[in-house]
Design an enzyme around this catalytic site. Structure first.
Site, PDB file in Angstrom:
ATOM      1  N   ASP A   1      -5.182   6.132  -8.701  1.00  0.00           N
ATOM      2  CA  ASP A   1      -6.395   5.324  -8.830  1.00  0.00           C
ATOM      3  C   ASP A   1      -7.515   6.223  -8.311  1.00  0.00           C
ATOM      4  OD1 ASP A   1      -8.370   2.960  -7.685  1.00  0.00           O
ATOM      5  OD2 ASP A   1      -7.183   2.251  -9.375  1.00  0.00           O
TER       6      ASP A   1
ATOM      7  N   LYS B   1      -0.782  -3.095  -5.520  1.00  0.00           N
ATOM      8  CA  LYS B   1      -1.830  -2.093  -5.327  1.00  0.00           C
ATOM      9  C   LYS B   1      -1.655  -1.519  -3.921  1.00  0.00           C
ATOM     10  CE  LYS B   1      -5.194  -0.412  -7.898  1.00  0.00           C
ATOM     11  NZ  LYS B   1      -5.115  -0.163  -9.342  1.00  0.00           N
TER      12      LYS B   1
END
Length: 455
Positions: A175, A135
Protein backbone atom coordinates in the site's frame (compact mmCIF):
# COMPACT_ATOMS: atom_id res chain seq x y z
CA UNK A 1 -34.12 8.94 10.30
CA UNK A 2 -31.23 10.83 11.88
CA UNK A 3 -28.28 12.69 10.48
CA UNK A 4 -24.71 13.00 11.74
CA UNK A 5 -22.38 15.97 11.56
CA UNK A 6 -21.41 14.83 8.06
CA UNK A 7 -25.13 14.68 7.14
CA UNK A 8 -25.18 11.03 6.13
CA UNK A 9 -28.68 9.71 6.74
CA UNK A 10 -28.72 6.44 8.70
CA UNK A 11 -31.91 4.42 9.02
CA UNK A 12 -33.26 4.36 12.61
CA UNK A 13 -32.99 0.55 12.60
CA UNK A 14 -29.20 0.93 12.21
CA UNK A 15 -28.65 3.82 14.60
CA UNK A 16 -28.02 1.57 17.58
CA UNK A 17 -25.25 -0.26 15.75
CA UNK A 18 -23.67 3.01 14.64
CA UNK A 19 -23.79 4.55 18.12
CA UNK A 20 -22.14 1.42 19.48
CA UNK A 21 -19.31 1.83 16.96
CA UNK A 22 -18.79 5.40 18.17
CA UNK A 23 -18.80 4.29 21.81
CA UNK A 24 -16.42 1.37 21.36
CA UNK A 25 -13.98 3.18 19.06
CA UNK A 26 -13.57 6.75 20.39
CA UNK A 27 -11.49 9.18 18.38
CA UNK A 28 -11.19 6.94 15.31
CA UNK A 29 -12.82 9.41 12.93
CA UNK A 30 -11.83 7.78 9.64
CA UNK A 31 -13.21 4.48 10.87
CA UNK A 32 -16.43 6.20 11.95
CA UNK A 33 -16.69 7.78 8.50
CA UNK A 34 -16.26 4.44 6.71
CA UNK A 35 -18.89 2.71 8.86
CA UNK A 36 -21.28 5.62 8.50
CA UNK A 37 -20.93 5.58 4.72
CA UNK A 38 -21.82 1.87 4.54
CA UNK A 39 -24.65 1.99 7.09
CA UNK A 40 -26.11 4.98 5.28
CA UNK A 41 -26.89 2.64 2.37
CA UNK A 42 -28.25 -0.36 4.23
CA UNK A 43 -31.69 0.86 5.35
CA UNK A 44 -33.51 -0.61 2.32
CA UNK A 45 -31.49 -3.84 2.63
CA UNK A 46 -32.40 -4.55 6.27
CA UNK A 47 -35.99 -3.48 5.58
CA UNK A 48 -36.24 -6.15 2.88
CA UNK A 49 -34.19 -8.68 4.85
CA UNK A 50 -34.93 -8.09 8.57
CA UNK A 51 -33.10 -11.29 9.56
CA UNK A 52 -29.83 -9.33 9.19
CA UNK A 53 -30.94 -7.25 12.18
CA UNK A 54 -32.31 -10.19 14.13
CA UNK A 55 -28.99 -12.03 13.82
CA UNK A 56 -26.93 -8.91 14.76
CA UNK A 57 -24.97 -9.11 11.49
CA UNK A 58 -24.29 -5.36 11.44
CA UNK A 59 -22.78 -5.36 14.93
CA UNK A 60 -20.64 -8.39 14.11
CA UNK A 61 -19.34 -6.86 10.89
CA UNK A 62 -18.40 -3.62 12.62
CA UNK A 63 -16.16 -5.46 15.09
CA UNK A 64 -12.91 -6.88 13.64
CA UNK A 65 -12.26 -10.57 14.18
CA UNK A 66 -8.77 -9.72 15.42
CA UNK A 67 -6.71 -6.57 16.08
CA UNK A 68 -2.96 -6.96 16.43
CA UNK A 69 -0.76 -4.11 17.74
CA UNK A 70 2.94 -4.59 18.35
CA UNK A 71 6.24 -2.83 18.97
CA UNK A 72 8.77 -2.64 16.10
CA UNK A 73 12.30 -1.90 17.38
CA UNK A 74 15.09 -1.39 14.84
CA UNK A 75 18.47 0.30 14.54
CA UNK A 76 19.16 3.19 12.16
CA UNK A 77 22.42 3.75 10.27
CA UNK A 78 23.77 5.88 13.11
CA UNK A 79 23.34 2.98 15.53
CA UNK A 80 20.40 4.63 17.30
CA UNK A 81 17.52 2.36 18.33
CA UNK A 82 14.18 3.49 16.86
CA UNK A 83 10.73 2.37 17.96
CA UNK A 84 7.65 2.21 15.74
CA UNK A 85 4.23 0.69 16.19
CA UNK A 86 2.91 -2.08 13.93
CA UNK A 87 -0.71 -2.96 13.20
CA UNK A 88 -2.68 -5.74 11.54
CA UNK A 89 -6.47 -5.69 11.68
CA UNK A 90 -7.80 -9.05 10.49
CA UNK A 91 -11.34 -7.91 9.89
CA UNK A 92 -13.32 -10.67 8.20
CA UNK A 93 -12.47 -14.17 6.98
CA UNK A 94 -15.92 -15.49 6.03
CA UNK A 95 -15.19 -15.37 2.30
CA UNK A 96 -11.55 -16.45 2.40
CA UNK A 97 -8.18 -15.73 4.04
CA UNK A 98 -7.67 -12.19 5.30
CA UNK A 99 -6.46 -10.03 2.40
CA UNK A 100 -5.33 -6.42 2.38
CA UNK A 101 -2.29 -4.21 2.13
CA UNK A 102 0.32 -2.83 4.52
CA UNK A 103 0.77 0.94 4.76
CA UNK A 104 4.01 2.51 6.08
CA UNK A 105 3.38 6.20 6.76
CA UNK A 106 3.64 8.53 9.79
CA UNK A 107 -0.15 9.07 9.71
CA UNK A 108 -0.94 5.40 10.36
CA UNK A 109 -2.96 4.86 13.54
CA UNK A 110 -5.26 2.05 14.62
CA UNK A 111 -8.29 3.98 13.36
CA UNK A 112 -6.66 4.40 9.95
CA UNK A 113 -6.05 0.67 9.66
CA UNK A 114 -9.57 -0.17 10.84
CA UNK A 115 -11.12 2.19 8.27
CA UNK A 116 -9.08 0.62 5.49
CA UNK A 117 -9.80 -2.91 6.71
CA UNK A 118 -13.54 -2.26 6.96
CA UNK A 119 -13.60 -0.95 3.38
CA UNK A 120 -11.52 -3.94 2.29
CA UNK A 121 -14.19 -6.43 3.41
CA UNK A 122 -16.74 -5.13 0.92
CA UNK A 123 -14.24 -4.34 -1.82
CA UNK A 124 -12.93 -7.89 -1.74
CA UNK A 125 -16.46 -9.30 -1.66
CA UNK A 126 -17.34 -7.36 -4.82
CA UNK A 127 -14.53 -9.04 -6.76
CA UNK A 128 -16.32 -12.38 -6.45
CA UNK A 129 -13.00 -13.98 -5.48
CA UNK A 130 -12.50 -16.03 -2.27
CA UNK A 131 -10.74 -13.42 -0.13
CA UNK A 132 -11.59 -11.86 3.22
CA UNK A 133 -10.76 -8.35 4.41
CA UNK A 134 -7.80 -7.00 6.39
CA UNK A 135 -5.34 -4.12 6.53
CA UNK A 136 -2.11 -3.35 8.35
CA UNK A 137 0.91 -1.13 8.55
CA UNK A 138 3.06 1.06 10.72
CA UNK A 139 3.81 4.70 11.52
CA UNK A 140 7.29 4.10 10.06
CA UNK A 141 8.21 6.48 7.23
CA UNK A 142 10.44 4.89 4.55
CA UNK A 143 11.07 8.28 2.89
CA UNK A 144 14.61 9.44 3.40
CA UNK A 145 15.69 6.12 4.87
CA UNK A 146 18.50 4.04 3.39
CA UNK A 147 17.83 0.60 1.95
CA UNK A 148 19.63 -0.90 4.96
CA UNK A 149 17.37 0.97 7.39
CA UNK A 150 14.24 -0.09 5.50
CA UNK A 151 15.46 -3.68 5.50
CA UNK A 152 16.10 -3.69 9.25
CA UNK A 153 12.68 -2.20 9.93
CA UNK A 154 10.91 -4.71 7.64
CA UNK A 155 12.74 -7.62 9.24
CA UNK A 156 11.73 -6.49 12.72
CA UNK A 157 8.14 -5.89 11.58
CA UNK A 158 7.86 -9.37 10.05
CA UNK A 159 9.53 -11.04 13.04
CA UNK A 160 6.41 -10.19 15.01
CA UNK A 161 3.76 -10.39 12.29
CA UNK A 162 4.80 -13.69 10.68
CA UNK A 163 3.02 -15.81 13.32
CA UNK A 164 -0.34 -14.39 12.18
CA UNK A 165 0.21 -14.95 8.44
CA UNK A 166 -0.16 -17.82 5.99
CA UNK A 167 -1.48 -18.45 2.48
CA UNK A 168 -4.69 -19.87 4.00
CA UNK A 169 -4.78 -17.45 6.94
CA UNK A 170 -3.74 -13.88 6.11
CA UNK A 171 -2.08 -12.59 2.94
CA UNK A 172 -0.79 -8.99 3.08
CA UNK A 173 0.21 -6.87 0.09
CA UNK A 174 1.64 -3.39 -0.44
CA UNK A 175 0.00 0.00 0.00
CA UNK A 176 1.33 3.53 0.54
CA UNK A 177 5.02 3.32 1.48
CA UNK A 178 5.22 -0.41 0.76
CA UNK A 179 6.47 -1.24 -2.72
CA UNK A 180 8.48 -4.06 -4.25
CA UNK A 181 11.53 -3.23 -2.09
CA UNK A 182 9.61 -3.54 1.16
CA UNK A 183 7.68 -6.63 0.01
CA UNK A 184 11.03 -8.26 -0.83
CA UNK A 185 12.47 -7.63 2.62
CA UNK A 186 9.26 -8.79 4.31
CA UNK A 187 9.05 -11.97 2.25
CA UNK A 188 12.71 -12.77 2.80
CA UNK A 189 12.30 -12.53 6.56
CA UNK A 190 9.10 -14.63 6.50
CA UNK A 191 10.90 -17.33 4.48
CA UNK A 192 13.89 -17.22 6.80
CA UNK A 193 11.83 -17.57 9.99
CA UNK A 194 9.42 -20.26 8.76
CA UNK A 195 11.88 -22.22 6.59
CA UNK A 196 9.16 -22.42 3.92
CA UNK A 197 8.97 -20.95 0.41
CA UNK A 198 5.32 -20.09 0.82
CA UNK A 199 4.97 -17.76 -2.16
CA UNK A 200 1.26 -17.15 -1.58
CA UNK A 201 1.76 -15.50 1.82
CA UNK A 202 2.47 -12.05 0.33
CA UNK A 203 1.40 -10.46 -2.95
CA UNK A 204 3.04 -7.71 -4.93
CA UNK A 205 6.22 -9.79 -5.20
CA UNK A 206 8.86 -9.44 -7.91
CA UNK A 207 8.26 -11.39 -11.13
CA UNK A 208 11.36 -13.53 -10.57
CA UNK A 209 10.07 -14.84 -7.24
CA UNK A 210 6.34 -15.41 -7.56
CA UNK A 211 4.89 -12.06 -8.56
CA UNK A 212 2.14 -11.47 -11.10
CA UNK A 213 2.39 -9.51 -14.30
CA UNK A 214 0.01 -6.52 -14.39
CA UNK A 215 -0.06 -6.25 -10.57
CA UNK A 216 1.80 -2.93 -10.67
CA UNK A 217 -0.70 -1.52 -13.14
CA UNK A 218 -3.80 -3.20 -11.72
CA UNK A 219 -5.33 -0.56 -9.42
CA UNK A 220 -4.91 2.26 -11.93
CA UNK A 221 -5.99 0.15 -14.89
CA UNK A 222 -8.95 -1.22 -12.94
CA UNK A 223 -10.05 2.29 -11.98
CA UNK A 224 -10.29 3.25 -15.64
CA UNK A 225 -11.92 -0.04 -16.66
CA UNK A 226 -14.66 0.72 -14.14
CA UNK A 227 -14.91 4.40 -15.15
CA UNK A 228 -15.17 3.33 -18.78
CA UNK A 229 -18.09 1.05 -17.90
CA UNK A 230 -19.76 3.98 -16.10
CA UNK A 231 -19.35 6.15 -19.19
CA UNK A 232 -20.59 3.40 -21.50
CA UNK A 233 -23.59 2.70 -19.28
CA UNK A 234 -24.46 6.39 -19.61
CA UNK A 235 -24.36 6.03 -23.41
CA UNK A 236 -21.08 7.85 -23.94
CA UNK A 237 -17.39 7.08 -24.49
CA UNK A 238 -14.12 8.00 -22.79
CA UNK A 239 -12.74 8.89 -26.20
CA UNK A 240 -12.27 12.65 -26.39
CA UNK A 241 -13.10 13.22 -22.72
CA UNK A 242 -11.08 15.67 -20.65
CA UNK A 243 -9.73 13.86 -17.57
CA UNK A 244 -8.10 15.04 -14.33
CA UNK A 245 -6.22 12.52 -12.17
CA UNK A 246 -5.01 13.53 -8.71
CA UNK A 247 -1.76 12.10 -7.43
CA UNK A 248 1.28 10.87 -9.33
CA UNK A 249 1.99 7.61 -7.54
CA UNK A 250 1.40 4.09 -8.73
CA UNK A 251 -2.40 4.28 -8.99
CA UNK A 252 -2.42 7.69 -10.67
CA UNK A 253 0.30 6.87 -13.20
CA UNK A 254 -1.44 3.76 -14.49
CA UNK A 255 -4.85 5.40 -14.43
CA UNK A 256 -3.36 8.10 -16.66
CA UNK A 257 -1.88 5.43 -18.92
CA UNK A 258 -5.14 3.49 -19.35
CA UNK A 259 -7.33 6.60 -19.69
CA UNK A 260 -5.05 7.78 -22.49
CA UNK A 261 -5.33 4.37 -24.19
CA UNK A 262 -9.12 4.76 -24.12
CA UNK A 263 -8.80 8.08 -25.93
CA UNK A 264 -9.15 10.44 -23.00
CA UNK A 265 -6.91 13.49 -22.58
CA UNK A 266 -5.48 13.64 -19.06
CA UNK A 267 -4.68 17.30 -18.51
CA UNK A 268 -3.57 17.40 -14.86
CA UNK A 269 -1.71 15.40 -12.20
CA UNK A 270 -0.44 16.32 -8.74
CA UNK A 271 1.63 15.53 -5.67
CA UNK A 272 1.69 16.98 -2.16
CA UNK A 273 3.48 20.13 -3.39
CA UNK A 274 0.93 21.15 -6.04
CA UNK A 275 -0.30 20.22 -9.49
CA UNK A 276 0.61 20.58 -13.15
CA UNK A 277 -1.71 21.34 -16.06
CA UNK A 278 -0.70 20.18 -19.54
CA UNK A 279 -3.45 20.89 -22.06
CA UNK A 280 -1.77 18.66 -24.65
CA UNK A 281 -2.11 15.70 -22.30
CA UNK A 282 0.24 14.50 -19.56
CA UNK A 283 3.53 13.18 -20.96
CA UNK A 284 3.52 9.78 -19.27
CA UNK A 285 7.14 8.94 -20.09
CA UNK A 286 8.33 12.11 -18.39
CA UNK A 287 6.02 11.62 -15.41
CA UNK A 288 7.16 8.02 -14.91
CA UNK A 289 10.80 9.07 -15.10
CA UNK A 290 10.27 11.83 -12.54
CA UNK A 291 8.27 9.75 -10.09
CA UNK A 292 9.41 6.15 -10.52
CA UNK A 293 13.08 6.70 -11.34
CA UNK A 294 14.24 10.09 -10.07
CA UNK A 295 11.56 10.44 -7.34
CA UNK A 296 11.34 14.21 -7.79
CA UNK A 297 8.55 16.72 -7.14
CA UNK A 298 6.03 17.36 -9.85
CA UNK A 299 7.19 20.96 -10.36
CA UNK A 300 10.06 19.40 -12.36
CA UNK A 301 7.51 18.25 -14.94
CA UNK A 302 6.60 21.87 -15.74
CA UNK A 303 10.24 22.97 -15.68
CA UNK A 304 11.35 20.28 -18.11
CA UNK A 305 8.28 20.26 -20.35
CA UNK A 306 8.14 24.04 -20.74
CA UNK A 307 5.76 25.63 -23.22
CA UNK A 308 2.26 26.20 -21.93
CA UNK A 309 2.57 23.68 -19.10
CA UNK A 310 1.97 25.34 -15.75
CA UNK A 311 2.63 24.35 -12.17
CA UNK A 312 0.36 25.53 -9.37
CA UNK A 313 1.92 25.36 -5.94
CA UNK A 314 -0.54 24.09 -3.35
CA UNK A 315 -4.09 24.86 -4.38
CA UNK A 316 -6.63 22.31 -5.54
CA UNK A 317 -6.27 20.24 -8.68
CA UNK A 318 -10.06 20.10 -8.72
CA UNK A 319 -10.12 23.72 -9.90
CA UNK A 320 -9.11 22.34 -13.32
CA UNK A 321 -12.25 21.82 -15.46
CA UNK A 322 -12.82 18.25 -16.67
CA UNK A 323 -15.43 15.76 -17.85
CA UNK A 324 -14.05 12.87 -15.80
CA UNK A 325 -12.38 13.18 -12.37
CA UNK A 326 -10.30 10.34 -10.96
CA UNK A 327 -9.14 11.08 -7.38
CA UNK A 328 -6.17 8.72 -6.95
CA UNK A 329 -4.12 10.28 -4.13
CA UNK A 330 -5.34 9.68 -0.57
CA UNK A 331 -8.36 9.71 1.73
CA UNK A 332 -10.49 12.84 2.10
CA UNK A 333 -8.53 14.78 -0.54
CA UNK A 334 -11.68 16.06 -2.29
CA UNK A 335 -14.14 17.99 -0.11
CA UNK A 336 -17.56 19.51 -0.77
CA UNK A 337 -16.07 22.83 -1.88
CA UNK A 338 -13.92 21.11 -4.49
CA UNK A 339 -16.88 18.97 -5.51
CA UNK A 340 -19.03 22.07 -6.05
CA UNK A 341 -16.28 23.53 -8.25
CA UNK A 342 -16.12 20.36 -10.35
CA UNK A 343 -19.91 20.33 -10.74
CA UNK A 344 -19.89 23.99 -11.75
CA UNK A 345 -17.20 23.24 -14.35
CA UNK A 346 -19.24 20.43 -15.90
CA UNK A 347 -17.85 17.15 -14.51
CA UNK A 348 -20.06 14.18 -15.38
CA UNK A 349 -18.18 11.17 -13.97
CA UNK A 350 -16.21 10.84 -10.71
CA UNK A 351 -14.54 7.50 -9.92
CA UNK A 352 -12.48 6.98 -6.76
CA UNK A 353 -9.11 5.42 -7.53
CA UNK A 354 -7.90 5.92 -3.94
CA UNK A 355 -9.55 4.67 -0.74
CA UNK A 356 -12.29 7.11 0.35
CA UNK A 357 -10.70 10.17 -1.34
CA UNK A 358 -14.02 12.05 -1.33
CA UNK A 359 -15.47 13.36 1.91
CA UNK A 360 -19.12 12.53 2.66
CA UNK A 361 -20.00 16.11 1.72
CA UNK A 362 -18.28 15.78 -1.64
CA UNK A 363 -20.02 12.48 -2.41
CA UNK A 364 -23.36 14.02 -1.48
CA UNK A 365 -22.68 17.05 -3.69
CA UNK A 366 -21.96 14.85 -6.71
CA UNK A 367 -24.99 12.63 -6.20
CA UNK A 368 -27.37 15.54 -5.67
CA UNK A 369 -26.05 17.19 -8.85
CA UNK A 370 -26.68 14.05 -10.91
CA UNK A 371 -22.97 13.33 -11.40
CA UNK A 372 -22.26 9.60 -11.68
CA UNK A 373 -20.13 8.77 -8.63
CA UNK A 374 -18.21 5.49 -8.32
CA UNK A 375 -17.04 4.67 -4.76
CA UNK A 376 -13.54 3.33 -4.14
CA UNK A 377 -14.65 -0.05 -2.82
CA UNK A 378 -15.90 -0.85 -6.35
CA UNK A 379 -13.72 1.35 -8.54
CA UNK A 380 -10.28 0.53 -7.14
CA UNK A 381 -10.87 -3.18 -6.49
CA UNK A 382 -8.58 -4.08 -9.40
CA UNK A 383 -5.50 -4.06 -7.21
CA UNK A 384 -6.72 -6.62 -4.71
CA UNK A 385 -8.36 -8.63 -7.49
CA UNK A 386 -5.00 -9.00 -9.22
CA UNK A 387 -3.42 -9.87 -5.89
CA UNK A 388 -5.91 -12.74 -5.69
CA UNK A 389 -4.88 -13.73 -9.22
CA UNK A 390 -1.27 -13.74 -8.00
CA UNK A 391 -2.35 -16.12 -5.21
CA UNK A 392 -3.94 -18.39 -7.84
CA UNK A 393 -0.70 -18.48 -9.82
CA UNK A 394 1.33 -19.22 -6.68
CA UNK A 395 -1.03 -22.06 -5.69
CA UNK A 396 -0.73 -23.70 -9.13
CA UNK A 397 3.01 -22.97 -9.52
CA UNK A 398 2.13 -21.07 -12.70
CA UNK A 399 2.90 -17.69 -14.26
CA UNK A 400 0.48 -15.98 -16.62
CA UNK A 401 1.23 -13.52 -19.41
CA UNK A 402 0.59 -9.82 -18.94
CA UNK A 403 -2.16 -9.98 -21.58
CA UNK A 404 -3.96 -12.87 -19.87
CA UNK A 405 -3.81 -11.23 -16.45
CA UNK A 406 -4.95 -7.88 -17.83
CA UNK A 407 -7.83 -9.61 -19.61
CA UNK A 408 -8.89 -11.27 -16.35
CA UNK A 409 -8.67 -7.88 -14.62
CA UNK A 410 -10.88 -6.26 -17.24
CA UNK A 411 -13.45 -9.05 -16.89
CA UNK A 412 -13.48 -8.71 -13.10
CA UNK A 413 -14.00 -4.94 -13.23
CA UNK A 414 -16.81 -5.29 -15.76
CA UNK A 415 -18.44 -7.93 -13.55
CA UNK A 416 -18.16 -5.65 -10.50
CA UNK A 417 -19.80 -2.84 -12.46
CA UNK A 418 -22.62 -5.13 -13.57
CA UNK A 419 -23.12 -6.39 -10.03
CA UNK A 420 -23.26 -2.88 -8.59
CA UNK A 421 -25.64 -1.59 -11.28
CA UNK A 422 -27.94 -4.62 -11.04
CA UNK A 423 -28.14 -4.39 -7.25
CA UNK A 424 -29.00 -0.70 -7.38
CA UNK A 425 -31.71 -1.32 -9.97
CA UNK A 426 -33.12 -4.23 -7.91
CA UNK A 427 -33.73 -1.77 -5.07
CA UNK A 428 -35.15 0.85 -7.46
CA UNK A 429 -32.01 3.01 -7.10
CA UNK A 430 -30.81 3.15 -10.75
CA UNK A 431 -27.47 4.92 -11.20
CA UNK A 432 -26.70 4.94 -7.46
CA UNK A 433 -23.26 3.34 -7.46
CA UNK A 434 -22.69 3.99 -3.76
CA UNK A 435 -25.82 2.13 -2.75
CA UNK A 436 -25.21 -0.67 -5.24
CA UNK A 437 -21.63 -1.25 -4.08
CA UNK A 438 -22.47 -1.17 -0.38
CA UNK A 439 -25.56 -3.38 -0.71
CA UNK A 440 -23.91 -5.94 -2.97
CA UNK A 441 -20.75 -6.20 -0.86
CA UNK A 442 -22.67 -6.35 2.41
CA UNK A 443 -25.12 -9.06 1.36
CA UNK A 444 -22.31 -11.30 0.06
CA UNK A 445 -20.48 -11.13 3.39
CA UNK A 446 -23.60 -11.22 5.58
CA UNK A 447 -25.05 -14.29 3.87
CA UNK A 448 -21.76 -16.19 4.25
CA UNK A 449 -21.51 -15.15 7.90
CA UNK A 450 -25.03 -16.39 8.67
CA UNK A 451 -24.36 -19.69 6.91
CA UNK A 452 -21.45 -20.34 9.30
CA UNK A 453 -23.39 -19.76 12.52
CA UNK A 454 -22.55 -17.33 15.29
CA UNK A 455 -19.01 -16.29 14.39
Amino acid sequence: MTTSATETIIDPALQGAYQEVLRRNPGEHEFHQAVEEVLGSLGPVVSRHPHYLAESVIERLCEPERQIIFRVPWTDDAGQVQINRGFRVEYSSVLGPYKGGLRFHPSVLLGTVKFLGFEQIFKNALTGLPIGGAKGGSDFDPKGRSDAEVMRFCQSFMTELYRHLGEYTDVPAGDIGVGSREIGYLFGQYKRITNRYEAGVLTGKGLAWGGSRARTEATGYGTVYFANEMVRHAGRSLDGQRVVVSGSGNVAIYAIEKATEFGGTVVAASDSSGYVVDEAGIDLDLLKDLKEVRRERIVRYAEEKGGNVRFVEGGSIWDVPCDVALPCATQNELDDTAAATLVRNGVSIVAEGANMPCTPGAARTFREAGVLFGPGKAVNAGGVATSALEMQQNASRDSWTFEHTDERLGDIMRNIHERVVTTAEDYDRPGDYVFGANAAGFTAVADAMLAMGVI
